[in-house]
Design a protein around this motif. Sequence first.
Motif, short mmCIF file in Angstrom:
data_model
loop_
_atom_site.label_atom_id
_atom_site.label_comp_id
_atom_site.label_asym_id
_atom_site.label_seq_id
_atom_site.Cartn_x
_atom_site.Cartn_y
_atom_site.Cartn_z
N LYS A 4 6.32 -5.70 0.27
CA LYS A 4 5.71 -6.13 -0.73
C LYS A 4 5.75 -7.64 -0.69
N LEU A 11 3.12 -9.68 -7.60
CA LEU A 11 2.84 -8.95 -6.50
C LEU A 11 1.68 -9.12 -6.01
N GLU A 14 0.70 -5.25 -0.78
CA GLU A 14 1.54 -4.22 -0.71
C GLU A 14 1.02 -3.47 0.48
#
Length: 66
Positions: A4, A11, A14
């Motif tokens: 990640k 975020l 990923e």
Amino acid sequence: MDVKYFYDGELIYETHTSDLSGLMMAIEKSNSIHFEDDAYTFDAFFLNHYEQDGIWYEELVVYLVK
């Protein structure tokens, strides 16, 4: 293992890898990574272990800066 990538607490990407050693070598040799139109540099990373429903998982968390 999940990987990640975070920038500014968010975020942004990923992915999954089965080659942690190769990924770490690539991170150590590179000074930047590109996502879409932005370039980031590596700030910090750590290997996180956690348990979920009795199964242990690990993920690599990578922090980026511009």
